[in-house]
Design a protein around this motif. Structure first.
Motif, short mmCIF file in Angstrom:
data_model
loop_
_atom_site.label_atom_id
_atom_site.label_comp_id
_atom_site.label_asym_id
_atom_site.label_seq_id
_atom_site.Cartn_x
_atom_site.Cartn_y
_atom_site.Cartn_z
N SER A 1 39.65 33.89 56.31
CA SER A 1 38.36 33.55 55.73
C SER A 1 37.87 34.77 54.96
O SER A 1 37.79 35.85 55.50
CB SER A 1 37.37 33.19 56.83
OG SER A 1 37.86 32.09 57.53
N GLY B 1 34.02 33.89 50.53
CA GLY B 1 33.77 32.55 51.09
C GLY B 1 32.48 32.54 51.87
O GLY B 1 31.67 31.62 51.76
N ALA B 2 32.26 33.59 52.67
CA ALA B 2 31.04 33.67 53.48
C ALA B 2 29.81 33.81 52.59
O ALA B 2 28.79 33.13 52.79
CB ALA B 2 31.14 34.85 54.43
N THR C 1 29.07 30.61 50.69
CA THR C 1 28.50 29.59 51.58
C THR C 1 27.02 29.85 51.82
O THR C 1 26.21 28.91 51.80
CB THR C 1 29.27 29.59 52.93
OG1 THR C 1 30.65 29.37 52.67
CG2 THR C 1 28.76 28.50 53.86
N LEU C 2 26.67 31.11 52.04
CA LEU C 2 25.25 31.45 52.25
C LEU C 2 24.41 31.09 51.01
O LEU C 2 23.30 30.56 51.12
CB LEU C 2 25.12 32.94 52.55
CG LEU C 2 25.51 33.35 53.98
CD1 LEU C 2 25.77 34.84 54.05
CD2 LEU C 2 24.40 32.96 54.95
N LEU D 1 25.17 28.84 48.79
CA LEU D 1 25.13 27.37 48.72
C LEU D 1 24.08 26.80 49.67
O LEU D 1 23.34 25.89 49.31
CB LEU D 1 26.52 26.81 49.06
CG LEU D 1 26.66 25.29 48.92
CD1 LEU D 1 26.58 24.87 47.46
CD2 LEU D 1 27.97 24.81 49.52
N GLU D 2 24.00 27.36 50.88
CA GLU D 2 23.00 26.88 51.85
C GLU D 2 21.59 27.07 51.29
O GLU D 2 20.73 26.19 51.42
CB GLU D 2 23.16 27.63 53.17
CG GLU D 2 24.38 27.18 53.97
CD GLU D 2 24.82 28.16 55.06
OE1 GLU D 2 25.82 27.87 55.73
OE2 GLU D 2 24.16 29.22 55.21
N PHE E 1 36.37 32.20 65.19
CA PHE E 1 35.83 31.86 63.87
C PHE E 1 34.35 31.46 64.01
O PHE E 1 33.52 31.84 63.20
CB PHE E 1 36.63 30.72 63.22
CG PHE E 1 36.03 30.26 61.93
CD1 PHE E 1 36.14 31.05 60.79
CD2 PHE E 1 35.29 29.09 61.85
CE1 PHE E 1 35.55 30.66 59.59
CE2 PHE E 1 34.69 28.70 60.66
CZ PHE E 1 34.83 29.49 59.52
N VAL F 1 27.90 36.57 60.76
CA VAL F 1 27.51 36.73 59.35
C VAL F 1 26.09 36.21 59.13
O VAL F 1 25.26 36.88 58.49
CB VAL F 1 28.52 35.97 58.43
CG1 VAL F 1 27.99 35.88 57.01
CG2 VAL F 1 29.88 36.67 58.45
N HIS F 2 25.80 35.04 59.70
CA HIS F 2 24.45 34.48 59.55
C HIS F 2 23.42 35.35 60.26
O HIS F 2 22.27 35.45 59.82
CB HIS F 2 24.40 33.04 60.06
CG HIS F 2 24.95 32.05 59.08
ND1 HIS F 2 26.30 31.76 59.02
CD2 HIS F 2 24.37 31.33 58.09
CE1 HIS F 2 26.50 30.88 58.06
NE2 HIS F 2 25.36 30.60 57.47
N VAL G 1 16.71 27.72 55.66
CA VAL G 1 18.12 27.95 55.29
C VAL G 1 18.95 28.12 56.56
O VAL G 1 20.05 27.55 56.68
CB VAL G 1 18.25 29.20 54.38
CG1 VAL G 1 19.72 29.50 54.10
CG2 VAL G 1 17.50 28.98 53.07
N VAL H 1 19.42 24.73 58.31
CA VAL H 1 20.45 23.91 57.65
C VAL H 1 21.84 24.44 58.01
O VAL H 1 22.74 23.66 58.33
CB VAL H 1 20.23 23.91 56.12
CG1 VAL H 1 21.44 23.34 55.40
CG2 VAL H 1 18.99 23.09 55.77
N LEU I 1 34.03 25.37 53.59
CA LEU I 1 33.28 26.06 52.54
C LEU I 1 33.80 27.48 52.35
O LEU I 1 33.91 27.96 51.22
CB LEU I 1 31.78 26.07 52.87
CG LEU I 1 31.06 24.72 52.78
CD1 LEU I 1 29.67 24.80 53.39
CD2 LEU I 1 30.97 24.25 51.33
N TRP I 2 34.10 28.14 53.44
CA TRP I 2 34.62 29.51 53.35
C TRP I 2 35.96 29.53 52.62
O TRP I 2 36.32 30.52 52.01
CB TRP I 2 34.81 30.10 54.77
CG TRP I 2 33.54 30.60 55.38
CD1 TRP I 2 32.31 30.04 55.29
CD2 TRP I 2 33.37 31.77 56.20
NE1 TRP I 2 31.39 30.76 56.00
CE2 TRP I 2 32.01 31.83 56.57
CE3 TRP I 2 34.23 32.75 56.67
CZ2 TRP I 2 31.49 32.84 57.38
CZ3 TRP I 2 33.72 33.76 57.47
CH2 TRP I 2 32.37 33.80 57.82
N ARG I 3 36.69 28.42 52.71
CA ARG I 3 38.01 28.34 52.08
C ARG I 3 37.94 27.81 50.65
O ARG I 3 38.96 27.53 50.05
CB ARG I 3 38.94 27.44 52.90
CG ARG I 3 39.11 27.87 54.32
CD ARG I 3 40.18 28.91 54.48
NE ARG I 3 41.50 28.37 54.15
CZ ARG I 3 42.55 29.13 53.91
NH1 ARG I 3 42.44 30.43 53.90
NH2 ARG I 3 43.72 28.58 53.64
N GLY I 4 36.74 27.59 50.14
CA GLY I 4 36.61 27.12 48.76
C GLY I 4 35.83 25.82 48.65
O GLY I 4 35.10 25.61 47.70
#
Lengths: 49, 497
Positions: free
Chosen positions: A14, A18-19, A22-23, A25-26, B184, B191-192, B253, B256, B268-271
């Motif tokens: 990953s 990608g991370a 994604t953030l 996009l959210e 994972f 990350v969040h 955010v 969601v 999403l992380w993969r594209g």
């Protein structure tokens, strides 16, 4: 989750991009939904006088 | 005929349960450190008692290890069912000792609410609770949202670990091994956490004008409640305390993100090229817009909000909070209780449907809703088309799949159980003469692990209603299989041959 098809997908690294994407996009999804919500609110106020 | 579990079965269950409890004992060091740094000596002592209780029970259960480490389905389900009953019981120790609760059942209710990421609370005088205890309440959200067993799997996974993973109502085996999948999930959360806590902290410090320590406290707690779709807040007025659109947007955010399945995060992380065709994504967007339309229509029709800013901000945030299963409130409880008619229907449906499967959200789940609609539509088309016509029942969910009768039966079975769970709580409310609308709202909120309240959940509520909501939170979070397995196991232990 019970009653769901199991999902087994190929492994892979990953990426940081990608991370980050994604953030972003959210955030965009929330922004678009908020704009749609404001539109619906305006329409409802118009319809109900 | 049920077969009585053997001594080896009990050792297997006990040893794995013990491992989970020891890991939870380790996580207790975090609020302990917080209490020591904050100079809160009484809470620090209560965390020591809790860690001791978790550790003692955990190691005691591990004293007699089984001959094999291979868990079968029944073992895994029983371990999960018991874990989610015992962890809130011991996790409630610091809350019991805080003096902010009326009886033992109230802190147990709050610990269960925290762990199941519900957010209903029976605490008294929340605004004066020690920060470390408040942090612990939110950490329970984080533990439960991630899945306690996931925490254990990321440390050590023995044979049959998949049974524990499924038992916690997850089936997205994203990577080939359970351990890599668990890691994972932790990576996504980490990350969040970094981004979310930073964003909320910056808003707290520079927009709301909080002191640095206060900004950190609020950003950490709100992050855990938002990303794990929990709904606890450090202040009794929930998110309305901040009076800040920017703070609400940052939280939205994270809400969601928490309601998305970890499988979708991985895609999403993969594209994420095929995400647009995913049945679950399409379903949640459709149901969100549908319930938003209903709620906004109801609020505008009743004249509750007459300005565009008021209607769009409160209506949008509350529907998002309900549909993601978070339960943050930006309106007072009494005001929410006045949302009747269409607005009530929109909110109740949003809560009942919930977020995506294998996410931190509760409720029926979007994929089940989408598959149910797909199956019904195929059946209607079959009737209308000439005999012998072939109907396509393919659907996209991380690749194209075929809808088969066994899957439809399982999906509809679990969906019906959720409806029964919602009706159970509503029925319990009616026993105490509560209005049907309020009883149903609170019941759906508990069963779908949301946490929004119209004022029924309070310390003075009847004990039977507290126990009913407790059961609803537990069963709703585990999606029934582990619950039924545990009940069957207990029956076999008592009456098996």
């Amino acid at each position: 989750m019970t009653g769901m098809p199991g999902a087994s997908r190929p492994s892979g690294r990953s990426t940081l991009w990608g991370a980050i994407s994604t953030l972003i996009l959210e955030g965009l999804v929330v922004a678009v939904l908020a704009v749609v919500g404001t539109g619906i609110a305006a329409l409802m106020l118009l319809l109900t006088g | 005929m049920l077969i009585r579990p053997t001594a080896e079965d009990l050792r297997l269950i006990g040893c794995n349960l013990g491992r989970v409890l020891v890991v939870v004992a380790g996580t207790g060091l975090v609020p302990l450190a917080w209490a020591l740094v904050a100079g809160e000596s009484a809470p620090a002592a209560s965390f020591l008692v809790m860690i001791g209780a978790f550790g003692t029970l955990g190691f005691a259960l591990m004293l007699r290890p089984p001959h094999t480490d291979q868990l079968e389905w029944s073992h895994g389900m029983v371990v999960v069912g018991l874990t989610w009953l015992i962890v809130p019981a011991l996790g409630a120790i610091p809350l019991v000792l805080s003096g902010h609760y009326g009886s033992f059942i109230d802190p147990y209710f709050d610990a269960m609410s925290g762990l199941t990421t519900t957010g209903l609370t029976l605490i008294q005088d929340l605004d004066h609770l020690a920060t470390s205890l408040n942090f612990w309440r939110h950490l329970l959200h984080f533990l439960g949202g991630q899945g306690i067993v996931i925490a254990v799997l990321s440390v050590f996974a023995g044979g049959g670990a998949m049974t524990l993973y499924y038992g916690e109502a997850r089936d997205d085996r994203i990577l080939p091994s359970v351990r890599s999948t668990a890691r994972f999930i932790w990576l996504v959360s980490a990350v969040h956490a970094v981004v979310g806590i930073t964003a909320l902290g910056v808003v707290g410090r520079f927009v709301l004008g909080f002191r640095p320590g206060r900004a950190v406290f609020h950003s950490v707690t709100i992050f855990m409640a938002a990303f794990d779709t929990g709904g606890f807040a450090p202040q009794s007025t929930s998110l309305a305390y901040y009076h800040s659109g920017v703070f609400e947007a940052a939280s939205a955010v994270l809400m969601v993100a928490g309601a998305l399945s970890f499988g979708l995060h991985f895609a999403l992380w993969r594209g994420g090229r095929k995400v647009g065709t995913n049945l679950e994504v399409r379903t949640i967007l459709a149901t969100f817009l549908g319930t938003l339309l209903l709620t906004m229509g109801g609020l505008a029709g009743a004249g509750i909000y007459q300005s565009l800013s008021g209607l769009s901000r409160q209506g949008f945030f509350q529907v998002l909070s309900a549909h993601t299963g978070t339960g943050f409130a930006t309106v007072p409880t009494a005001e929410l209780a006045s949302w009747g008619g269409l607005a009530f229907a929109g909110m109740a449906i949003a809560m009942a449907l919930g977020g995506m499967g294998s996410s931190t959200a509760g409720g029926v789940k979007s994929l089940r809703v989408g598959l149910t609609v797909k199956a019904l539509s195929a059946q209607v088309r079959q009737i209308l088309l000439p005999e012998g016509a072939v109907i396509s029942t393919r659907y996209s969910h991380h690749g194209w799949r075929q809808l088969n009768p066994g899957l439809v039966q399982a999906v509809m079975g679990v969906s019906l159980l959720y409806v029964a769970l919602y009706l159970l709580g509503a029925g319990a409310g009616l026993i105490y003469q509560l209005p049907l609308q309020s009883a149903l709202f609170e019941s759906v909120s508990a069963g779908a692990n949301v946490g929004l309240s119209v004022g029924i959940t309070e310390p003075s509520m009847p004990v039977f209603l507290k126990l009913t909501y407790l059961f609803q939170m537990w069963a709703g979070r585990l999606e029934f299989v582990a619950v039924f397995s545990l009940i069957g196991f207990m029956f076999a232990l008592a009456r098996g041959k």
